[in-house]
Write a protein that holds these residues in place. Structure first.
Motif, short mmCIF file in Angstrom:
data_model
loop_
_atom_site.label_atom_id
_atom_site.label_comp_id
_atom_site.label_asym_id
_atom_site.label_seq_id
_atom_site.Cartn_x
_atom_site.Cartn_y
_atom_site.Cartn_z
N ALA A 163 0.82 -1.22 0.00
CA ALA A 163 0.00 0.00 0.00
C ALA A 163 0.85 1.26 0.00
CB ALA A 163 -0.92 0.00 1.22
N LYS A 164 2.15 1.12 0.20
CA LYS A 164 3.09 2.24 0.29
C LYS A 164 2.63 3.27 1.31
CE LYS A 164 5.06 2.00 -4.32
NZ LYS A 164 5.35 2.73 -5.55
N GLY A 165 1.96 2.80 2.35
CA GLY A 165 1.48 3.69 3.39
C GLY A 165 2.49 3.92 4.49
N ALA A 166 3.59 3.19 4.46
CA ALA A 166 4.60 3.28 5.51
C ALA A 166 5.94 3.62 4.86
CB ALA A 166 4.66 1.95 6.26
N THR A 167 6.18 4.89 4.67
CA THR A 167 7.34 5.35 3.90
C THR A 167 8.66 4.85 4.47
OG1 THR A 167 6.10 7.31 3.31
CG2 THR A 167 8.47 7.37 2.92
N GLY A 168 8.88 4.98 5.78
CA GLY A 168 10.13 4.54 6.38
C GLY A 168 10.35 3.05 6.20
N LEU A 169 9.30 2.30 6.37
CA LEU A 169 9.35 0.85 6.19
C LEU A 169 9.65 0.50 4.73
CD1 LEU A 169 8.83 -1.80 7.84
CD2 LEU A 169 6.48 -1.66 7.04
N LEU A 215 13.28 1.26 3.89
CA LEU A 215 14.17 0.26 4.49
C LEU A 215 14.22 -0.99 3.62
CD1 LEU A 215 15.80 -0.93 6.96
CD2 LEU A 215 13.59 -1.76 7.79
N VAL A 216 13.08 -1.47 3.21
CA VAL A 216 13.01 -2.70 2.40
C VAL A 216 13.57 -2.44 1.00
CG1 VAL A 216 11.46 -4.40 1.37
CG2 VAL A 216 11.11 -3.67 3.73
N LYS A 217 13.27 -1.31 0.43
CA LYS A 217 13.78 -0.98 -0.91
C LYS A 217 15.32 -0.95 -0.91
CE LYS A 217 13.03 2.08 -4.76
NZ LYS A 217 12.29 3.18 -5.30
N ARG A 218 15.90 -0.36 0.14
CA ARG A 218 17.38 -0.35 0.25
C ARG A 218 17.92 -1.77 0.38
NH1 ARG A 218 16.35 3.94 3.65
NH2 ARG A 218 16.70 2.65 5.50
N LYS A 219 17.28 -2.57 1.19
CA LYS A 219 17.73 -3.96 1.40
C LYS A 219 17.64 -4.75 0.11
CE LYS A 219 18.95 -7.71 3.49
NZ LYS A 219 20.36 -7.90 3.75
N GLU A 232 10.83 -0.90 12.85
CA GLU A 232 10.13 0.09 12.03
C GLU A 232 8.63 -0.21 12.00
OE1 GLU A 232 10.29 3.62 10.18
OE2 GLU A 232 12.09 2.59 10.86
N TRP A 233 8.27 -1.48 11.94
CA TRP A 233 6.86 -1.89 11.93
C TRP A 233 6.17 -1.49 13.22
CZ3 TRP A 233 2.96 -3.00 9.06
CH2 TRP A 233 1.88 -3.70 9.56
N GLU A 234 6.82 -1.69 14.34
CA GLU A 234 6.22 -1.37 15.64
C GLU A 234 5.98 0.12 15.83
OE1 GLU A 234 4.85 -3.38 17.88
OE2 GLU A 234 5.30 -5.01 16.50
N LYS A 235 6.66 0.96 15.06
CA LYS A 235 6.46 2.41 15.15
C LYS A 235 5.13 2.83 14.52
CE LYS A 235 11.36 3.63 14.78
NZ LYS A 235 12.34 4.29 13.89
N LEU A 236 4.57 1.98 13.68
CA LEU A 236 3.37 2.31 12.93
C LEU A 236 2.11 1.83 13.63
CD1 LEU A 236 4.69 1.13 9.47
CD2 LEU A 236 4.58 3.47 10.30
#
Length: 115
Positions: free
Chosen positions: A15-21, A24-28, A77-81
């Motif tokens: 959903a691209k609703g979690a930009t930071g998350l 992170l995954v895109k970099r990985k 990062e997930w727990e922040k959301l």
């Protein structure tokens, strides 16, 4: 089969609703074309198609198994959301400020809601 939390994370990424998350995954996944394809495929798939979400969750699981630091960062990062407290397919409402009207929490609604 990936853990339920990874399915939830994959759904949020799609959903691209979690930009930071997402970042992170895109970099990985940047050096792994198949993983990047799974991320992009989940993001562009219709919401009714759960297969791309499952494929992305499997990629997250593999990446986390190979890289424990990534697995920790992903869960942190997930727990922040707010979504971090909801499982895939669940419902989450956040109400802030002064509320003078009514709030309804619902999953799938087929038909009308009258108050």
């Amino acid at each position: 089969m990936p853990e339920p939390i990874l399915i939830s994370i994959a759904a949020a990424l799609a959903a691209k609703g979690a930009t930071g998350l997402y970042d992170l995954v895109k970099r990985k996944f940047a050096k792994d074309p198949a993983a990047t394809l799974a991320l992009e495929g989940a993001a562009s798939a219709p919401s009714s198609d759960t297969q791309p979400i499952r494929a992305l969750a499997e990629r997250l699981e593999s990446a986390g198994t190979e890289d424990r630091e990534f697995a920790e960062a992903l869960r942190t990062e997930w727990e922040k959301l707010p979504e971090g407290r909801v499982t895939y397919g669940g419902v989450h409402n956040t109400v802030t400020g002064t509320v003078t009207g009514k709030v309804i929490q619902a999953g799938d609604v087929h038909g009308n809601i009258n108050l």
